[in-house]
Design an enzyme around this catalytic site. Structure first.
Site, mmCIF file in Angstrom:
data_model
loop_
_atom_site.group_PDB
_atom_site.id
_atom_site.type_symbol
_atom_site.label_atom_id
_atom_site.label_comp_id
_atom_site.label_asym_id
_atom_site.label_seq_id
_atom_site.Cartn_x
_atom_site.Cartn_y
_atom_site.Cartn_z
ATOM 1 N N LEU A 1 51.667 -53.131 77.402
ATOM 2 C CA LEU A 1 51.465 -52.400 78.648
ATOM 3 C C LEU A 1 51.785 -53.308 79.832
ATOM 4 O O LEU A 1 52.002 -54.509 79.656
ATOM 5 C CB LEU A 1 50.003 -51.939 78.720
ATOM 6 C CG LEU A 1 49.542 -51.004 77.593
ATOM 7 C CD1 LEU A 1 48.022 -50.832 77.649
ATOM 8 C CD2 LEU A 1 50.246 -49.660 77.684
ATOM 9 N N HIS B 1 46.572 -55.628 80.394
ATOM 10 C CA HIS B 1 46.392 -56.373 79.145
ATOM 11 C C HIS B 1 44.924 -56.675 78.867
ATOM 12 O O HIS B 1 44.431 -56.480 77.751
ATOM 13 C CB HIS B 1 47.183 -57.678 79.189
ATOM 14 C CG HIS B 1 48.652 -57.484 79.024
ATOM 15 N ND1 HIS B 1 49.530 -58.533 78.883
ATOM 16 C CD2 HIS B 1 49.414 -56.366 78.981
ATOM 17 C CE1 HIS B 1 50.754 -58.085 78.755
ATOM 18 N NE2 HIS B 1 50.708 -56.767 78.830
ATOM 19 N N LYS C 1 52.718 -61.375 76.107
ATOM 20 C CA LYS C 1 52.466 -62.345 77.174
ATOM 21 C C LYS C 1 52.804 -61.703 78.528
ATOM 22 O O LYS C 1 53.617 -60.767 78.576
ATOM 23 C CB LYS C 1 53.294 -63.622 76.925
ATOM 24 C CG LYS C 1 54.796 -63.376 76.702
ATOM 25 C CD LYS C 1 55.530 -63.162 77.985
ATOM 26 C CE LYS C 1 56.865 -62.531 77.775
ATOM 27 N NZ LYS C 1 57.401 -61.935 79.012
ATOM 28 N N ILE D 1 60.093 -52.980 74.697
ATOM 29 C CA ILE D 1 60.138 -54.213 73.920
ATOM 30 C C ILE D 1 59.692 -54.004 72.472
ATOM 31 O O ILE D 1 60.078 -54.779 71.582
ATOM 32 C CB ILE D 1 59.267 -55.306 74.591
ATOM 33 C CG1 ILE D 1 59.481 -56.671 73.934
ATOM 34 C CG2 ILE D 1 57.795 -54.917 74.575
ATOM 35 C CD1 ILE D 1 60.869 -57.225 74.024
ATOM 36 N N ALA D 2 58.889 -52.980 72.201
ATOM 37 C CA ALA D 2 58.334 -52.797 70.854
ATOM 38 C C ALA D 2 59.390 -52.690 69.752
ATOM 39 O O ALA D 2 59.192 -53.243 68.666
ATOM 40 C CB ALA D 2 57.408 -51.585 70.826
#
Length: 420
Positions: A96, A101, A119, A36-37
């Site tokens: 992660l 988290h 999230k 996702i980064a």
């Protein structure tokens, strides 16, 4: 219209204008070489003069090195701890697995790093309360901690909220519906989203979005979960008692004022025609408002009842639409003498100057870039658009998730044993 959409997609997600970097730019480190980064931070950072993606760390150094090479990240650390100990890093992005988290957000703020946290912020409300109420965040010059509900920062979503919370033409919310789908087969059977021990599950993944949407639409925290049901499509692992996390969740909520909200989150949606095939549905929020009295004159009373629907609040840069329909009614002596509908469709890719926001933006700005601008503004102690997700909001989000699991007869996601 097609050309404009292609330009927004190309500039927003693939090749944004390169911004020259300022000397005081915030240097980000990535905890995890996540999928996702690139869309959530690496690409938006190219367009921001005050953000540099400076380092990455992963459990496997060779993977981190390949990731760094692909995304032009200059520093590779051998461990998450090494990255947090790097004095040149100002902030970290944590994407992660959910179950990690809490620990790494707590470690990061203890290392005096600002944190952009994917999230859900934590695995359950107990963790959220511990994290967001931690003394480290109450100290002078405390690090900034933000749960990354990116869609909230886009003008389209804020425009939608303004239309349903408009006291001049809209009554209180009566009923709301929010849905989020992923097609069947998008995630493999061994995806970490299905691992209960890592705090997976549909409600903990895509389901966080419709729940967050409902909470903002209703403007009240749900006081009761009327119904909740998970769907489990995957079998337990052979030879074990492990139960995979849910692949879908439906729930209905009620507020103290009596408004209701309905949630649908499905990470393995089948076709409505052939169940073996994947299905698809736009992210969608639909709201029905109470009828509002607009006053009376000459013995006649006038009222209006509004419904509003937002399509694709999650990726509005690609495409979105806000449909509003106002049904006007004129009554005399309690009897309807005239009724008519006034429909309209709106789009909002950037802030209007009339909004009075400190951030203007461009049509191609993604939700992630709008979010990044607000994160930087908060770190730099500047005014911005005024949109933010504070710690108490994140705690209430996790409380609503816990209550949903309890109503569904399911276990809460496991609590971390980590302590500073």
């Amino acid at each position: 219209m097609v050309f404009a959409a292609l330009h927004r997609i190309y500039a927003g997600f693939f090749n944004p204008p390169q911004a020259p970097k300022r000397d005081d730019a915030i240097r980000f480190g990535l905890l995890g070489a996540s999928n996702i980064a690139p869309i959530a931070l690496i690409t938006p950072a190219r367009a921001h003069s005050e953000v540099i993606i400076a380092a990455v760390a992963a459990r496997d150094r060779s993977r981190a090195e390949a990731y760094a090479k692909k995304h032009d990240i200059p520093i590779v650390h051998s461990s998450y701890e090494d990255l947090l100990n790097d004095p040149t890093i100002d902030a970290v992005y944590i994407a992660l697995p959910n179950g990690l988290h809490f620990e790494w957000a707590l470690r990061a703020i203890n290392a005096h790093k600002h944190v952009l946290l994917e999230k859900p912020s934590c695995s359950n409300a107990q963790e959220a309360k511990t994290l967001f109420n931690h003394p480290l965040l109450k100290a002078p010059n405390a690090p900034v901690l933000l749960e990354a509900f990116h869609y909230r920062f886009h003008p389209a979503w804020q425009t939608f909220l303004s239309l349903i919370h408009d006291n001049t033409m809209a009554g209180p919310v009566k009923d709301a519906f929010a849905q989020q789908y992923a097609p069947k087969g998008m995630f493999s059977n061994d995806d970490i989203r299905w691992r209960y021990d890592l705090s997976g599950g549909a409600l903990m993944d895509f389901g966080t979005y419709p729940l967050s949407c409902l909470r903002q639409i209703l403007r009240e925290e749900p006081t009761e979960v009327l119904q909740a049901q998970g769907r489990f499509d995957l079998p337990s692992k052979p030879g074990t008692q492990d139960q995979p996390a849910e692949q879908a969740m439906t729930a209905t909520y009620k507020t103290e004022s009596g408004a209701t909200g309905h949630l649908v989150a499905d990470l393995a949606t089948s076709s409505s025609w052939i169940k073996a095939l994947p299905g698809f549905g736009w992210p969608k929020c639909k709201v029905e408002l109470e009828e509002k009295d607009l006053g009376s004159s000459d013995g006649e009373t006038r009222s209006v009842k509004r419904t509003a629907t937002m399509w694709n609040h999650l990726m509005p840069t690609v495409y979105h639409r806000i449909d509003v329909e106002d049904t006007h009614t004129i009554r005399r002596d309690g009897k309807v003498v005239k009724t008519w509908k006034e429909p309209q469709s709106l789009k909002a890719y950037s802030w209007s100057p009339e909004d009075g926001r400190r951030v203007t933006g461009e049509d191609w700005w993604t939700t992630y870039l709008y979010q990044l601008h607000e994160f930087v503004n908060k770190v730099k102690k500047r005014d911005g658009s005024g949109v933010w997700v504070d710690g108490q909001d994140s705690i209430k989000q996790m409380e609503a998730i816990d209550r949903t699991y309890e109503k569904a007869g399911m276990k809460l996601r496991p609590t971390s044993t980590f302590k500073l």
